[in-house]
Design a protein around this motif. Structure first.
Motif, short mmCIF file in Angstrom:
data_model
loop_
_atom_site.label_atom_id
_atom_site.label_comp_id
_atom_site.label_asym_id
_atom_site.label_seq_id
_atom_site.Cartn_x
_atom_site.Cartn_y
_atom_site.Cartn_z
N LEU A 63 -54.79 38.08 -3.83
CA LEU A 63 -54.84 37.78 -2.40
C LEU A 63 -56.22 37.22 -2.06
CD1 LEU A 63 -53.62 38.03 0.49
CD2 LEU A 63 -54.66 40.31 0.59
N LYS A 64 -56.22 36.09 -1.32
CA LYS A 64 -57.48 35.50 -0.86
C LYS A 64 -57.43 35.37 0.67
CE LYS A 64 -60.53 31.49 -1.28
NZ LYS A 64 -60.75 30.16 -1.91
N ALA A 65 -58.47 35.85 1.34
CA ALA A 65 -58.56 35.78 2.80
C ALA A 65 -59.76 34.95 3.21
CB ALA A 65 -58.68 37.18 3.40
N SER A 66 -59.56 34.07 4.20
CA SER A 66 -60.66 33.24 4.71
C SER A 66 -60.48 33.06 6.22
CB SER A 66 -60.68 31.88 4.01
OG SER A 66 -59.45 31.20 4.18
N LEU A 85 -68.08 35.63 12.12
CA LEU A 85 -68.16 36.59 11.02
C LEU A 85 -67.72 35.92 9.73
CD1 LEU A 85 -64.93 37.65 10.57
CD2 LEU A 85 -65.45 38.73 12.75
N LYS A 86 -68.24 36.41 8.63
CA LYS A 86 -67.96 35.82 7.33
C LYS A 86 -66.77 36.52 6.70
CE LYS A 86 -72.77 34.49 6.52
NZ LYS A 86 -73.95 34.65 5.64
N ILE A 87 -65.74 35.74 6.42
CA ILE A 87 -64.54 36.30 5.80
C ILE A 87 -64.20 35.45 4.58
CG2 ILE A 87 -62.17 37.00 6.14
CD1 ILE A 87 -62.76 36.84 9.14
N GLU A 88 -64.68 35.82 3.48
CA GLU A 88 -64.33 35.18 2.22
C GLU A 88 -64.19 36.29 1.21
OE1 GLU A 88 -63.53 32.26 1.21
OE2 GLU A 88 -63.95 31.08 3.03
N LYS A 89 -62.97 36.78 1.03
CA LYS A 89 -62.79 37.86 0.08
C LYS A 89 -61.51 37.67 -0.70
CE LYS A 89 -60.54 41.27 3.07
NZ LYS A 89 -60.59 42.66 3.59
N GLU A 90 -61.52 38.16 -1.92
CA GLU A 90 -60.35 38.08 -2.79
C GLU A 90 -60.07 39.46 -3.35
OE1 GLU A 90 -59.96 34.72 -5.43
OE2 GLU A 90 -61.78 33.84 -4.59
N GLN A 91 -58.81 39.71 -3.63
CA GLN A 91 -58.41 41.02 -4.13
C GLN A 91 -57.27 40.86 -5.13
OE1 GLN A 91 -57.54 43.69 -0.93
NE2 GLN A 91 -57.46 45.51 -2.22
N ASP A 92 -57.34 41.61 -6.20
CA ASP A 92 -56.31 41.58 -7.23
C ASP A 92 -55.52 42.89 -7.20
OD1 ASP A 92 -56.87 39.02 -8.35
OD2 ASP A 92 -58.66 39.88 -9.27
N PHE A 93 -54.21 42.77 -7.53
CA PHE A 93 -53.34 43.94 -7.56
C PHE A 93 -52.57 43.94 -8.88
CE2 PHE A 93 -53.54 42.36 -3.19
CZ PHE A 93 -54.11 43.44 -2.53
N VAL A 105 -60.66 34.93 20.03
CA VAL A 105 -59.59 34.81 19.03
C VAL A 105 -60.12 35.17 17.65
CG1 VAL A 105 -57.99 33.23 17.89
CG2 VAL A 105 -58.43 33.02 20.36
N LEU A 106 -59.41 36.09 17.00
CA LEU A 106 -59.65 36.43 15.60
C LEU A 106 -58.53 35.82 14.78
CD1 LEU A 106 -60.56 40.12 16.22
CD2 LEU A 106 -62.00 38.64 14.87
N GLU A 107 -58.86 35.09 13.74
CA GLU A 107 -57.81 34.42 12.95
C GLU A 107 -58.22 34.36 11.49
OE1 GLU A 107 -55.21 31.10 14.61
OE2 GLU A 107 -56.63 30.02 13.35
N TRP A 108 -57.38 34.89 10.62
CA TRP A 108 -57.62 34.87 9.19
C TRP A 108 -56.47 34.16 8.49
CZ3 TRP A 108 -59.38 40.51 7.58
CH2 TRP A 108 -60.57 40.81 8.25
N MET A 109 -56.82 33.46 7.42
CA MET A 109 -55.82 32.77 6.60
C MET A 109 -55.69 33.50 5.26
SD MET A 109 -55.78 28.83 5.26
CE MET A 109 -55.58 28.19 6.91
N PHE A 110 -54.44 33.80 4.90
CA PHE A 110 -54.18 34.51 3.64
C PHE A 110 -53.39 33.62 2.68
CE2 PHE A 110 -54.82 37.79 6.77
CZ PHE A 110 -55.55 38.77 6.10
N LYS A 111 -53.80 33.63 1.43
CA LYS A 111 -53.04 32.97 0.36
C LYS A 111 -52.77 34.02 -0.70
CE LYS A 111 -54.85 28.31 1.07
NZ LYS A 111 -55.54 27.15 0.49
N VAL A 112 -51.49 34.15 -1.10
CA VAL A 112 -51.13 35.23 -2.00
C VAL A 112 -50.29 34.72 -3.16
CG1 VAL A 112 -49.09 35.78 -0.60
CG2 VAL A 112 -50.02 37.52 -2.11
N ASP A 113 -50.52 35.31 -4.32
CA ASP A 113 -49.70 35.06 -5.51
C ASP A 113 -48.93 36.34 -5.82
OD1 ASP A 113 -50.79 32.49 -5.84
OD2 ASP A 113 -52.50 33.30 -6.95
N PHE A 114 -47.64 36.15 -6.22
CA PHE A 114 -46.79 37.30 -6.55
C PHE A 114 -46.43 37.27 -8.03
CE2 PHE A 114 -45.72 36.58 -2.04
CZ PHE A 114 -45.95 37.85 -1.53
N GLU A 115 -46.14 38.46 -8.55
CA GLU A 115 -45.63 38.59 -9.92
C GLU A 115 -44.18 38.11 -9.95
OE1 GLU A 115 -45.72 38.45 -13.17
OE2 GLU A 115 -47.08 40.19 -13.25
N ASP A 116 -43.74 37.55 -11.05
CA ASP A 116 -42.35 37.16 -11.25
C ASP A 116 -41.49 38.42 -11.14
OD1 ASP A 116 -39.85 36.43 -12.13
OD2 ASP A 116 -40.60 35.14 -13.72
#
Length: 588
Positions: A340-343, A352-360, A444-455
């Motif tokens: 998951l990547k949020a910006s 505010l600075k929003i650049e974070k990534e997270q793995d699951f 206005v608070l607005e974040w963009m999420f990009k996510v990858d899923f497992e098969d």
């Protein structure tokens, strides 16, 4: 025109203007002097109403300066009013005779009308005294056709509106009674006035309909505008009585009517019913605030999905936004997210600075986690679940914005500020920018999420009951919640199986069940009410409703016991049944 010589032998010229105005209500005769002297005669005005006049004559003054005048005889009195014929714009005797005929016709017509008016009023009063309210209201509608009930300076206005309101209330036609008293209130509003008793009467009607919020406001308006301290004290007691009811029934008030609350030391009148005033030291049962809240003289807004929970209005957009983000991430994990990547989003207004990534590391097939709040109202999330479960998508993008949870428009904010400028001074607070709101307070608070899923094919079926593998959003949206409601009803039935009531220990267990099943407090209470009164007649249910309004902490006073006994008689509840009902709801 005449010339008048003053003591200093200065000549002045005077013009005299004389006129008479014939009105529907009476007659007004005027005399005005206009000259160049330092001083002049005061304007002469003679006026009277037709209902005070018995007869009129044309008479002649036989003194040195002969002139003619009209003499108007006062009813039941030896007095009279004399008006020179020149006030009617003529010195002609023949013309005056015609005017006399007209005046006599007016007086005769008015006397006839007055007699009819008195007879109709007496008839209406008799019907009301005999409690024939339906005939009385019909007679009042006839009364309205002939007499001016919209002139607040005439007794006909109060006679019509108060009697009709009382008549309709006595017949139980409360909606019509409210329309009637509102029409009367509007007449005062058009004059920029407030008549205290009309609001007190309206408050009583609303209270009878169990519309507690507007009823309290009406009593508060009445209290603040009464000058008589006895009346003020009496209506304050009514206001406190309704507030005590509201505290117990607050969550049953429709959310839209209690969305915004203003917490302060006392109950003050508002200009509308869009802001509910609550007493800080006497808050309604079962509502919650953030830790450290509520603060005095602050505005709070109800959570759109947890409607027993109130947030500070100044920070609600950020709180709800972060709550949605947290739930979205939780949902993504359940659906098998691996990265998951949020910006920052394109419309974000907060620096505010929003650049974070997270793995699951997903370990089971996609499922919808329990206890989701926002999911059930978000079409995009529901579509994501559908695509992930049924089509096994592996990438997804989503923008989460505080605009998606914004509940106040610019007009709402303007209306709220107008209300606060009216309320704050009553609470002893000087109005300033600190206490009012602007669009800038809700950035206005607005974040963009990009996510990858497992098969999905690589993930095993979930071993635990929390997962809802294979469910589409339509299955989980309402059906899951309905199922939990049914489960809670079963729990309530189980708790009352032994003695027919919910005791302290059972209440603690049920509170935990409510939290576990993700139910709102309002829904849970509705189920309890339904279960506890399901086997009673309509009359017995009415008695139970009054009992529940009166009981606080499972106890009642000796005075309240006497009142309950009167309610039992009113609703024809037998002593045996009353005792059984009381045992369920009161700690005897």
């Amino acid at each position: 025109m005449s010339k008048i010589k003053d003591v200093n032998s200065v000549k002045t010229e005077s013009n005299y203007y004389r006129s008479t105005i014939i009105l529907d209500s009476g007659l007004m005769a005027l005399c005005h002097e206009e000259n160049s002297a330092v001083s002049k005669a005061v304007d002469l005005i003679l006026s009277f109403s037709w209902d005070t006049i018995d007869a009129v004559e044309l008479m002649e003054n036989t003194s040195e300066d002969v002139f003619h005048f009209f003499r108007f005889h006062v009813k039941n009195h030896s007095g009279h009013h004399d008006i020179n014929i020149n006030r009617f714009g003529t010195d002609s005797i023949s013309a005056s005779q015609k005017i006399l005929t007209m005046l006599m016709e007016i007086i005769e017509y008015k006397n006839t009308t007055i007699n009819q008016h008195a007879e109709l009023q007496s008839k209406i009063e008799k019907l009301f005294n005999e409690e024939d309210y339906e005939a009385g209201v019909e007679a009042l509608d006839e009364f309205r056709k002939f007499y001016n009930i919209n002139d607040l300076d005439l007794d006909d206005s109060s006679f019509y509106f108060f009697n009709k309101t009382f008549g309709l209330r006595s017949m139980g036609r409360l909606d019509e009674a409210l329309v009637t008293i509102d029409e009367y209130i509007k007449l005062y509003e058009e004059r920029g006035e407030i008549e205290s008793y009309t609001y007190e009467l309206k408050g009583e009607l609303l209270f009878k309909q169990k519309k507690y919020v507007p009823a309290i406001n009406c009593f508060a308006i009445s209290e603040e505008n009464y000058e008589n301290q006895g009346y003020k004290k009496g209506v304050k007691a009514k206001k406190e009585e309704v507030y005590a009811k509201l505290k117990k029934k607050f969550l049953k008030v429709p959310y839209t009517e209690r969305q915004l609350v203003f917490v302060t030391e006392d109950i003050y009148a508002t200009r509308s019913n869009n802001l509910v005033v609550l007493k800080k030291n006497s808050l309604p049962s079962h509502i919650k605030f953030l830790e450290g809240h509520p603060l005095c003289n602050e505005v709070y807004i109800g959570h759109p999905h947890k409607q027993d929970f109130y947030l500070p209005l100044r920070s609600y957009t950020e709180i709800l936004f972060l709550e949605r983000v947290e739930e979205f991430v939780y949902l993504l994990q359940g659906l098998g997210a691996t990265h998951l990547k949020a910006s920052k989003g394109p419309n974000n207004e907060v620096d505010l600075k929003i650049e974070k990534e997270q793995d699951f590391n997903p370990t089971q097939a996609p499922y919808i986690p329990n206890s989701l709040v926002w999911y059930h109202s978000d079409v995009n999330w529901q579509q994501l679940v559908d695509e992930r479960i049924n089509k096994s998508v592996v990438t997804y993008s989503e923008i989460i914005s505080s605009l998606q949870t914004a509940q106040l428009s610019s007009q709402n904010i303007a209306d709220l500020n107008a209300e606060l400028k009216h309320l704050l001074p009553k609470a002893g607070v000087k109005v300033s920018k600190k206490h009012t709101f602007s669009k800038a307070d809700f950035k206005v608070l607005e974040w963009m999420f990009k996510v990858d899923f497992e098969d999905s094919s690589k993930l095993p079926e979930p071993p635990n009951s929390e997962a809802q593998s294979g469910l589409s959003h339509s299955d989980s949206q309402s059906d899951a919640y309905k199922l939990n409601l049914e489960k809670y009803e079963e729990e309530v039935l189980f708790m009352i199986e032994d003695d027919g009531k919910i005791d302290v220990s059972e209440r603690k267990i049920l509170n935990r069940k409510i939290k576990k099943l993700g139910l709102t407090k309002a829904d849970a209470l509705a189920i309890e009410d339904k279960v506890l009164v399901s086997n009673y007649s309509e009359n017995e249910k009415q008695y139970i409703e009054e009992l529940k309004d009166m009981v606080e902490d499972g106890k009642i006073s000796e005075k309240e016991r006497k009142i309950l006994n009167r309610y039992a008689l009113k609703f024809n509840v037998s002593p045996k049944t009353q005792k059984e009902i009381d045992a369920k709801f009161i700690d005897l």
